[in-house]
Design an enzyme around this catalytic site. Sequence first.
Site, mmCIF file in Angstrom:
data_model
loop_
_atom_site.group_PDB
_atom_site.id
_atom_site.type_symbol
_atom_site.label_atom_id
_atom_site.label_comp_id
_atom_site.label_asym_id
_atom_site.label_seq_id
_atom_site.Cartn_x
_atom_site.Cartn_y
_atom_site.Cartn_z
ATOM 1 N N HIS A 18 36.020 29.363 54.151
ATOM 2 C CA HIS A 18 37.006 29.975 54.506
ATOM 3 C C HIS A 18 38.183 30.520 53.365
ATOM 4 O O HIS A 18 39.193 30.601 54.095
ATOM 5 C CB HIS A 18 37.698 29.137 55.506
ATOM 6 C CG HIS A 18 36.748 28.639 56.570
ATOM 7 N ND1 HIS A 18 36.681 29.026 57.888
ATOM 8 C CD2 HIS A 18 36.021 27.345 56.425
ATOM 9 C CE1 HIS A 18 35.448 28.590 58.455
ATOM 10 N NE2 HIS A 18 35.540 27.291 57.879
ATOM 11 N N SER B 204 47.689 48.860 31.829
ATOM 12 C CA SER B 204 48.744 49.513 31.758
ATOM 13 C C SER B 204 49.644 49.097 30.753
ATOM 14 O O SER B 204 50.000 47.873 30.589
ATOM 15 C CB SER B 204 49.497 49.444 33.345
ATOM 16 O OG SER B 204 50.730 49.787 33.182
ATOM 17 N N LYS C 68 48.945 43.443 34.416
ATOM 18 C CA LYS C 68 48.057 44.228 35.308
ATOM 19 C C LYS C 68 46.871 44.672 34.378
ATOM 20 O O LYS C 68 47.114 45.051 33.380
ATOM 21 C CB LYS C 68 48.653 45.397 35.869
ATOM 22 C CG LYS C 68 48.088 45.798 37.132
ATOM 23 C CD LYS C 68 49.286 46.827 37.825
ATOM 24 C CE LYS C 68 48.911 47.338 39.151
ATOM 25 N NZ LYS C 68 47.540 47.491 39.278
ATOM 26 N N GLU D 158 35.724 46.330 41.329
ATOM 27 C CA GLU D 158 35.939 47.162 42.439
ATOM 28 C C GLU D 158 35.062 48.256 42.615
ATOM 29 O O GLU D 158 34.669 48.519 43.738
ATOM 30 C CB GLU D 158 37.490 47.711 42.300
ATOM 31 C CG GLU D 158 38.544 46.834 42.250
ATOM 32 C CD GLU D 158 39.737 47.199 41.783
ATOM 33 O OE1 GLU D 158 40.654 47.509 43.001
ATOM 34 O OE2 GLU D 158 39.994 47.410 40.547
#
Lengths: 456, 456, 456, 456
Positions: free
Chosen positions: A155, A276, A282, A289
């Site tokens: 979960h 970046s 980041k 993805e």
Amino acid sequence: MALWGGRFEEETNREVAKYTESISFDRRLFRHDIAGSIAHVHMLARQNIIPQATSEAIERELLKIRDRMEKGDFEYSIELEDIHMHIESALIGVLGAEGARVHSARSRNDQVAVDVRLYLRDQIDLLLEKVEFFQKILVERAETDKRAIMPGFTHLQHAQVVLFAHHLLAYVEMFGRDAERLRDCRVRLNRMPLGAGAIAGSTLPIDRASVAEELHFAEVTRNSMDSVADRDFALELLSDLAIFGIHISRLSEDIILWSSQEFDFVELSDDYCTGSSLMPQKKNPDVAELSRGKSARLTGDLMTLLTMCKGLPLTYNRDLQEDKLAIFDALDTATAILTVYPGMIAKMKIKADHMRARAADPYLMATDMAEELVRLGVPFRTAHSRVGSLVKYCRENNTSPEKLTLAQMRESIPEATEAFLNLFDPEASVAKRESEGGTGFRSVERQIAYWKERLA
Amino acid sequence: MALWGGRFEEETNREVAKYTESISFDRRLFRHDIAGSIAHVHMLARQNIIPQATSEAIERELLKIRDRMEKGDFEYSIELEDIHMHIESALIGVLGAEGARVHSARSRNDQVAVDVRLYLRDQIDLLLEKVEFFQKILVERAETDKRAIMPGFTHLQHAQVVLFAHHLLAYVEMFGRDAERLRDCRVRLNRMPLGAGAIAGSTLPIDRASVAEELHFAEVTRNSMDSVADRDFALELLSDLAIFGIHISRLSEDIILWSSQEFDFVELSDDYCTGSSLMPQKKNPDVAELSRGKSARLTGDLMTLLTMCKGLPLTYNRDLQEDKLAIFDALDTATAILTVYPGMIAKMKIKADHMRARAADPYLMATDMAEELVRLGVPFRTAHSRVGSLVKYCRENNTSPEKLTLAQMRESIPEATEAFLNLFDPEASVAKRESEGGTGFRSVERQIAYWKERLA
Amino acid sequence: MALWGGRFEEETNREVAKYTESISFDRRLFRHDIAGSIAHVHMLARQNIIPQATSEAIERELLKIRDRMEKGDFEYSIELEDIHMHIESALIGVLGAEGARVHSARSRNDQVAVDVRLYLRDQIDLLLEKVEFFQKILVERAETDKRAIMPGFTHLQHAQVVLFAHHLLAYVEMFGRDAERLRDCRVRLNRMPLGAGAIAGSTLPIDRASVAEELHFAEVTRNSMDSVADRDFALELLSDLAIFGIHISRLSEDIILWSSQEFDFVELSDDYCTGSSLMPQKKNPDVAELSRGKSARLTGDLMTLLTMCKGLPLTYNRDLQEDKLAIFDALDTATAILTVYPGMIAKMKIKADHMRARAADPYLMATDMAEELVRLGVPFRTAHSRVGSLVKYCRENNTSPEKLTLAQMRESIPEATEAFLNLFDPEASVAKRESEGGTGFRSVERQIAYWKERLA
Amino acid sequence: MALWGGRFEEETNREVAKYTESISFDRRLFRHDIAGSIAHVHMLARQNIIPQATSEAIERELLKIRDRMEKGDFEYSIELEDIHMHIESALIGVLGAEGARVHSARSRNDQVAVDVRLYLRDQIDLLLEKVEFFQKILVERAETDKRAIMPGFTHLQHAQVVLFAHHLLAYVEMFGRDAERLRDCRVRLNRMPLGAGAIAGSTLPIDRASVAEELHFAEVTRNSMDSVADRDFALELLSDLAIFGIHISRLSEDIILWSSQEFDFVELSDDYCTGSSLMPQKKNPDVAELSRGKSARLTGDLMTLLTMCKGLPLTYNRDLQEDKLAIFDALDTATAILTVYPGMIAKMKIKADHMRARAADPYLMATDMAEELVRLGVPFRTAHSRVGSLVKYCRENNTSPEKLTLAQMRESIPEATEAFLNLFDPEASVAKRESEGGTGFRSVERQIAYWKERLA
């Protein structure tokens, strides 16, 4: 009729040719089309349906055509519609009437069926190689980090302490089943349809078994109508790839989570991310993805093919020409994923200290306590309730189980022994789960050894 | 917070219980849940984790609970959420602390995994039986009508003459592959997950192999995290059923076409149709239509499960509770189709004379002419062109190939022999297609013999 | 034929009746079936097709039947197949020949079409109410927590500082579009098909417009064949619900992430979770997980219906009977989600301090620095590169932007002013994003005001 | 790490660049990307964020880049990843620092959102034009053949007599709803996202409304996070196209049936078929078959996008880069279908005599008889039963209703009048169905008039 008279004429031929052509995508079958034709003419000659010399001439010219196509030195045109017509037409261009014998006892319906099966057989072999290479990388990775400890999740909540290697090995299992399925699919598609003709078989004295043997098919198909109507092999392959996509999407989700500032369990290599210069915090896990995104195409391609086949009467219908677009897209997508993923896993750094710190929550050992009580003869639900009381006690007294004295512990768990004071070490917790398939160090080593041998 | 304060309170518990319960659908697993628990306590006793007497008492009471459930003499309540809790709670209700030992070294995560696998194993066996029965009916049907001739279709256009039996046998092939796939799926799901615990395995000295043996699993799963996270077996089963659905949709399409006034090839038994006292010409092939419609659910259920699993992190997530609805719907749908379909095929009457009349078009033998020329040494494309000229000749002279004299025929086909005058008999055309898998009478008899033996 | 002779007889009728019945699921249409019949007999009487007294008697008895059905005091049987036959049969049972007039100028094909449209119109109205209630809760929630600050994510990586309220309002937008789509769908289904008959319209002097008026349809359908063949309204509705499901799956994902120990942004109310007395750290976000799982069913139901309709010839085909199962499942699923979700959001506690702490990373303000430079006239890419240098400087000197003196800052950013020293406060960063639709406090207040008015 | 050290290095950059690039497919957005940038710099200049002269220089150079791209005189490279970077990089290449101002107050996240919306808006306009042209062709076709009579089908069984024009007009209705849906979708996507920045809006004094106006957007989006996370417009568009695909698949099925030797209702123009010089009876309706096949891709593309979006947390995730492949494939597929289909319909010949002959079955007028009785006051079910008796009488006496004398007819239908002897003319049957939306000649003329006006 006046209203539309003439409006369509000029454009029609060009538009329809564009609409119906398949050469723009089926040209990738050229090697397999030529291999099929060579085996076919060998058989025709053996059966005296064409002269031996013709067979030899055709083979020689087909190999030349193949070379030109390999080199990109071949002109394609939508007027010639598909790869079969391109090759036959080039052959006749050179050999004249002799070349015109190649299509004896054959139809485009069984020809495309054998081409696609040959092509998919090769593609499955390639996929199997890539899946197994990926499994090896995962197993190596598991071995390298075999002592790293992390919280295991259900979960998306911390449940129990597990080894990072154990988590990776769960994926090795999944990809192992993917490989099994691909092998089963290969068995089923490795049946030769040539000789089915347009639909009904041939009136000529062909010998299908020998063609199958030359093309390394395990057997011939048993029914000519099924042979040209069937797309099971593609449906099965696309199902297998859709399930593979699910595994990739889950692994990608794990990696994306682990890469977030909140989890911070791993650091991906810069090669697989975009960063970046403005926001150094980041590091976008782009490859993970995109892979999760691409997995959706595998599901979509399967849906396309299922919908396409639904409700078609026997036998061949032109709808099926479109199957190749879904098949090729799924194959290309799976292959692309398997090309980049192993490197990403190999070069991913784990933050073992942080992972372990997250796993050091004593409540993750609550099951250990309950099972310790079971070992002492306490019924499980009673044990469960005892540990529940202890948890409540700790919360009320603003303390934590690993800080209790034995006396304090016994207020909730009368059966507690000295051993209970040492239940809260994550390594010790892992070490005790040596049941087969458990996360114990030795159990994980057994898994690694199993896979190393199997993948060797 | 005032705005919504109180608004939700009263209803919340009831609504959430309704939302999260699974007892309304997972109760069908009760036999398998109990079988799993019995094997589990046997092992616990053997391993001295619980007393032998406890194991016996639990087994005895579980069998009583099973009997009550069989008889419908058991009360279910959404408060107890799922089948596992219903059974354990009933057990503890009778046995008290002894009953509370059943859940030692187990979690609901591995328990539901073993239940579903046991259930699906049985369901696959049932499906296999039904698929094979259906194949037998198709083969019998093929044998009974083994001389019936019909036009064979590509693009829903008459292509060549085939045997009706050959057409049916194409479906026997498809269902044969369905059975193969189900058997492969059964191999993969026949691995025992119990002992995986919540996620990490157990700290107790369990013996998973002996539980597997008692429950007739071929092996135990190798990784505990995979064991509770994996839904491959369901994805694979639903893929297999979706492909089976495609076959049913195609067969249904054929039957619907054949039943139309335009085709008029078969007459379905009244049992499987609705008619109209007003419109006697109308005999709606409802069962075939509904089956084609139901096949869509098999595709939809697969899509549900793929979408559900996509992107879930390891290991168990509550999303997966919903898997059972898709799985059960697909199984029920496939089983229902296989229950009615064999009878419909068995009782379908064929209109052999009309079929044969439709197949008596001499142009359906055009390939026979071309292949006859190839036999005489004419290159295929030349042969093709000769026959094309003949066709043109006939059209221009408003005649038909079977009406020509040899001399007339030779105007287009100089190589024509006497034999060419006898090419236009449908039976003769079929008889010549004796290549393996072809529609020839003997080829079809070989297919029938093969299947009769294999299905015996 | 001997082999299967007799085998099917006994079971056939029962099995086929079970296979073809729809009363088990279409009974939920009874109110709408009766409403449609009443409007129909009113019109028949007005048009003198049946006597006024008959119309009145039929209406009276239909209302009684409806009452019995409401109370559960009505016996259903699969022999009467569907809801239409149950009601007509009960009517004739009481009224005899008079009742037999109800079906004048009507067929089951247009009758079921009007029933389903009436039912869906009501269901859409219910959904719209629920969607708007849910939006209100989200807006209230946004208003209550309108100053809470959190990191905003792209690629699941911290990107910029945003308001929690702004994040919630993004979902209000999504659900707003869902409502728009449902309203558009309602317009398209609000066209009355009754009078289409079986397929071709009626020869009797019916007045469709007046029936439409009585049943509050905006217009009548324009083509009788389309009226009985069309399932667009269901396809469109299921598309809308599938897209709604995507929104729910994304919101659920966010909530599951926020509830994890790693994010720790919110705490769900116990009512919506299962906890564990053993593992107090564990609070499983079951309702969010189940909702994400259920969203997959919405996609699967749409795929079922698309596949079902694909390739059906005009007009009605029995396949379409199965549409209701997909439609009802999708409606029930969406309604169930919308029933529990608002309460979960309303009762969710946010951990504002922790969220804000996570947002206090000065690198989240990197864009602010770059835009500050743009304001001073520096070209954006140059500005971007200046800030990049600053980041590099900080990393090399093991410091952080907010700790730098102006002099230090000017080493990387010569243009920096005093103002640059105050860029690192999260509230200030938010406050500056007042462009329309931005996350600025006033911008968010405008959004809240907009939605409060619109939803009032 | 040694084992895999070095293995990946060399290939990684190239492979990852290939995996992550989008320039190979997003280059088609170049016109819209440039239009968006021009409107953006106009606004930046108006708001004094950049100098007016810069805006002018950027516009000038962007137009030059657009021209080069139009002419194919522009070099693309996967190193520059996507269309945005290609254009910005080319701009900076010419203008240096001035060009570097273009990206002020903008991020690739809102930039791609505006590009795609602009592109889709144009594509929808194109689709609408094509759909309406296709409708016009269908209406013309209906008008030309407005007296042609055919059997209307339910369950693929003859049901009632209808006009061929009425059948075609059913499809005009379907495509009309497709156009409505596309227009609704256009409204929802016609909202401008630019200014949302990466996620949170901008700190610069931008004026979004004026950009919206320049780009002809009806309004600006209301929430910046939603603006970059949202893919509703694509999901809705792909749903609309999937439903359009269903319509095409049904029309194609009808045409394929009509073209079969068994139906023989129409003859397609050779331009849209492949024939066979061998088998003159064979005229494969390839374009209809391929269109039916291509419709499956529209469903598959929707499935891809739904699965892709499922469960993504806010806001932008790189998965979404893949959306364009599904969107573009669906658009190209729908556009291709709409390009060839109108011509095929326009040039299709109908075999009106054969159609009419098939419709001349007196049993197709059974409903007419029953309704005639209703007109005389007989309750419908009684009327139905009377006609049933007549049918039985005819079958038993081996005759047919239109051959009966009035006396004979009255044996079954005591109420029969002279008028009953004239019920069996197909034209008369059609002529009586003048209820709104019915197949009557005048009703069909009204439909044609309606559509001609509406499509004018």
